[in-house]
Motif scaffolding. Structure first.
Motif, mmCIF file in Angstrom:
data_model
loop_
_atom_site.group_PDB
_atom_site.id
_atom_site.type_symbol
_atom_site.label_atom_id
_atom_site.label_comp_id
_atom_site.label_asym_id
_atom_site.label_seq_id
_atom_site.Cartn_x
_atom_site.Cartn_y
_atom_site.Cartn_z
ATOM 1 N N SER A 166 31.584 -18.302 37.802
ATOM 2 C CA SER A 166 30.775 -17.298 38.425
ATOM 3 C C SER A 166 29.715 -17.977 39.251
ATOM 4 O O SER A 166 29.478 -17.516 40.117
ATOM 5 N N GLU A 201 30.796 -20.032 42.134
ATOM 6 C CA GLU A 201 31.314 -19.279 43.366
ATOM 7 C C GLU A 201 30.088 -18.932 44.003
ATOM 8 O O GLU A 201 29.993 -18.882 45.289
ATOM 9 N N ARG A 212 28.782 -19.886 47.939
ATOM 10 C CA ARG A 212 28.223 -18.987 48.947
ATOM 11 C C ARG A 212 27.051 -19.126 49.452
ATOM 12 O O ARG A 212 26.854 -19.297 50.730
ATOM 13 N N ALA A 240 36.292 -17.056 38.626
ATOM 14 C CA ALA A 240 34.925 -16.785 39.015
ATOM 15 C C ALA A 240 34.902 -15.126 38.771
ATOM 16 O O ALA A 240 35.927 -14.548 39.048
#
Length: 283
Positions: A161, A164, A168, A193
């Motif tokens: 998680s 990810e 981003r 994730a």
């Protein structure tokens, strides 16, 4: 039978609510979650709790658990040593909507926090005889005890998680953030994730016996992850990025990261970094 194999890669305890946490190689599971997690709390003159929401400089208060004491350090301050087996005056304090029994930790601790955070404050310790329970709307028949956590004993996050989120952030030319921003207790690998969002239980066979944790509620995020733990200065990330993809209908569209868990089985067992276990999907 498990749907996924998982491994513990991080165990984190936050002794003083909203101050910096400490990473440990092993933790004892007690009725309220990890031993010493959110066992102390900073309160104002009226007994109401304070956090990085109001006082982001709390992020700069470093904690260390030694054999017989909790050691607190902060920039410009001498270290504060608190014996783990010592409390002072019984008192009553408020954490969110709960009034709970606690013990004041004395004038020296109060002055230390008041000086560093620049307003009159007290430090209190949770009274272990008090039973503060998680919302049965989420735990169902289980009675889940808490100390000074926001509402559930254990917060679970997968490493994927965070990976990810950082991917981003990198796509926006923003620097990565560390897991400590999200203040989890238990960090896992072996999941995709946000795979923790869809789990029912995670289980580990420890040397002391079986541990089962039930994941019951997504963790809505306040602005605390936007506070830089190195400087105590709030910003807008990673909250802005999370807002673009982490709205969760289960909690009214709030932005979530991680899952709150309760203990089904395993009090007095020890979880260890590197421990392998299994996870089952919620149907």
């Amino acid at each position: 039978m498990s749907d996924f194999d998982i491994t513990i890669t991080g165990l984190h305890v936050h002794p003083v609510k909203s101050c910096a946490g400490v990473s440990l190689s092993e933790v004892l599971l007690i009725e309220t979650g990890f031993e010493f997690d959110r066992a102390w709390m900073v309160v104002d003159a009226g007994g109401g709790f304070l956090s990085q929401r109001e006082l982001p400089r709390m992020a700069l208060v470093a904690t260390e658990l030694r054999h017989s004491e909790l050691v607190l350090r902060a920039p410009g301050m001498l270290a504060l040593h608190l014996a783990l087996d010592t409390v002072e005056t019984p008192t009553r304090v408020r954490v969110w909507n709960d009034e709970v029994a606690a013990y004041d930790m004395g004038d020296l601790a109060a002055q230390w926090f008041s000086d560093f955070l620049r307003q009159p404050l007290r430090l209190v310790r949770f009274d272990p005889e008090h039973r503060r329970l998680s919302s049965r709307a989420w735990t169902g028949p289980l009675e889940a005890e808490n100390a000074f956590s926001d509402g559930f004993p254990i917060l679970v996050v997968s490493q994927a998680s965070l990976d990810e989120l950082n991917a981003r952030l990198a796509a926006k030319d923003r620097p990565p953030v560390a897991m400590q921003r999200f203040r989890p207790n238990l960090v896992l690998t072996g999941l995709d994730a946000h795979g923790e969002d869809h789990l029912d239980e995670i289980a580990f066979d420890t040397a002391e016996g079986a541990v089962r944790l039930k994941l019951v509620k997504p963790c809505p995020r306040c602005p605390i992850p936007n506070v830089d733990p190195a400087t105590g200065v709030p910003g807008t990330e990673p909250g802005d990025t999370l807002a673009g993809y982490r709205a969760d209908a289960r909690v009214g569209g709030a932005i979530t990261f991680g899952m709150n868990a309760v203990i089904v089985e395993g009090i007095e067992c020890v979880l260890r970094v590197g421990q392998a276990g299994g996870a089952s999907i919620r149907f």
